[in-house]
Design an enzyme around this catalytic site. Structure first.
Site, PDB file in Angstrom:
ATOM      1  N   LYS A 115     -11.653  36.282 -40.798  1.00 55.25           N
ATOM      2  CA  LYS A 115     -12.601  36.282 -39.887  1.00 55.25           C
ATOM      3  C   LYS A 115     -13.794  37.659 -40.536  1.00 55.25           C
ATOM      4  CE  LYS A 115     -12.042  33.988 -35.687  1.00 55.25           C
ATOM      5  NZ  LYS A 115     -11.733  34.215 -34.238  1.00 55.25           N
ATOM      6  N   LYS A 194     -11.276  23.283 -40.751  1.00 53.67           N
ATOM      7  CA  LYS A 194     -11.157  23.115 -39.454  1.00 53.67           C
ATOM      8  C   LYS A 194     -12.035  23.274 -38.466  1.00 53.67           C
ATOM      9  CE  LYS A 194      -8.941  26.406 -36.514  1.00 53.67           C
ATOM     10  NZ  LYS A 194      -8.000  27.078 -36.236  1.00 53.67           N
ATOM     11  N   LYS A 197     -16.208  25.359 -33.694  1.00 50.00           N
ATOM     12  CA  LYS A 197     -17.629  25.576 -32.507  1.00 50.00           C
ATOM     13  C   LYS A 197     -18.950  26.434 -32.989  1.00 50.00           C
ATOM     14  CE  LYS A 197     -20.505  26.279 -28.646  1.00 50.00           C
ATOM     15  NZ  LYS A 197     -21.026  27.389 -28.199  1.00 50.00           N
TER      16      LYS A 197
END
Ligand code: TRP
Length: 328
Positions: A115, A194, A197
């Site tokens: 991230k 993966k 959203k």
């Protein structure tokens, strides 16, 4: 018989997708339906704010998340379902556990590395995310944590932090153990990453009809199968591996194996079978979701009553923690 307690958390993304469902939620439901477990399930808004977000959307995201979970079968008879920020002890314990954690072990977390990749300024919240997650679990002294595969590393760290705390101050917390579901990593429609959203490759749990078909129609299949007349390899096809395996019967699996490998069935036909099967298993969830969203009082009641109960449990733990640490 006293039920075993599990804790799990889910981010209020607003749209729960089938990756969340197969990877984590189904796992919770199986435990709850066995009658042996009680669930404490948190909609983790404090985790969600570690990434940029629209403040006006947050309450809607939380409510949709709660409605989806309730539509799946989480209810006041089997669980407590609450919003993390309504139980302030989570952040209190998180700070305390921060003081029993070290930089090196947090730097090794894959989710943090993924991230923060490419950004020049990395939020401290993103970095200490796994500590808050540890606090979530141990605040309720939950020995079991049903999660998807991607959370195993965070759970290992949680056990390490707990061991360190217990050693230093005396045993307060059990070491939380993960319970893994059957589903492996569920890939997105692009087949390359993966399901997520934010990557725009997800299928929502409440999608059906045309919007669902549009997504399935765009899904990557076996790339080596270029023409309708080419035989395909189901094991190399994301639609088969990530979706058919979970939503279709073994009879359909056989039919597809046969049809795909002999090129007598095309990808569109195969996806139509999937559409029908997904609508059959997810349709009732979508319906209950609509009903719940029309009567949000039910949702808010459940969240509020659960939060009251959770604050009680959490405060009891905190009193023990403060006392063990010489803080009171
Ligand atoms: N980090 C988890 C996820 O992204 C969500 C989460 C927060 C969680 N706190 C938790 C999961 C505690 C299990 C237990 O999916």
């Amino acid at each position: 018989m006293r039920k075993k307690r599990f804790f799990s958390g889910i981010q209020p993304t607003g749209e729960i997708h089938i990756g969340n469902y197969l990877g984590a939620i189904k796992n919770w439901l199986n435990l709850l339906e066995s009658g042996e477990y009680e669930g404490i399930i948190s909609i983790v808004d404090y985790h969600a704010i570690t990434m940029p977000y629209e403040k006006k959307e947050m309450q809607d995201r939380i409510r949709k998340c709660a409605a989806t979970l309730m539509a799946c079968g989480v209810n006041p008879d089997n669980s407590l379902l609450f919003v993390q920020s309504q139980v302030p002890q989570h952040t209190e314990l998180s700070w305390i556990l921060t003081c029993s954690s070290n930089m090196g072990e947090l730097e090794r977390m894959t989710q943090y590395k993924d991230k923060s990749k490419g950004s020049e300024s990395i939020g401290v919240g993103l970095f200490s995310y796994p500590i808050l997650q540890t606090a979530d679990i141990v605040l309720y002294k939950a020995p079991f944590v049903p999660v998807g595969e991607d959370q195993i590393q965070h759970l290992e760290l949680a056990r390490e932090i707990v061991r360190r705390f217990n050693k230093r101050f005396g045993k307060v917390f059990p070491e939380p153990k993960p319970i893994l579901g059957e589903a492996k990593r569920i890939m997105g429609l692009d087949g390359g990453s993966k399901m997520s959203k934010s990557l725009g490759n997800s299928i929502s749990l409440t999608d059906s009809g045309k919007p669902l078909w549009k997504k399935l129609a765009s899904a990557k299949t076996d790339e080596k199968r270029k023409l309708r007349t080419d035989p395909g390899v189901p094991e190399d096809c994301n639609v088969y591996n990530s979706y058919h395996l979970y939503f279709s019967s073994s009879e359909d699996h056989n039919k597809i194996q046969e049809g795909c490998t002999s090129a007598s069935m095309g990808c569109v036909d195969c996806k139509k079978i999937l559409l029908a099967n997904m609508e059959k298993s997810l349709g009732p969830i979508a319906e209950r979701y609509q009903e719940l969203m029309e009567t949000p009082q039910q949702i808010d009641d459940f969240l509020q009553k659960s939060a009251i109960k959770c604050r009680e449990i959490a405060e009891e733990t905190m009193q023990e923690v403060r006392q063990k640490m010489g803080l009171r």
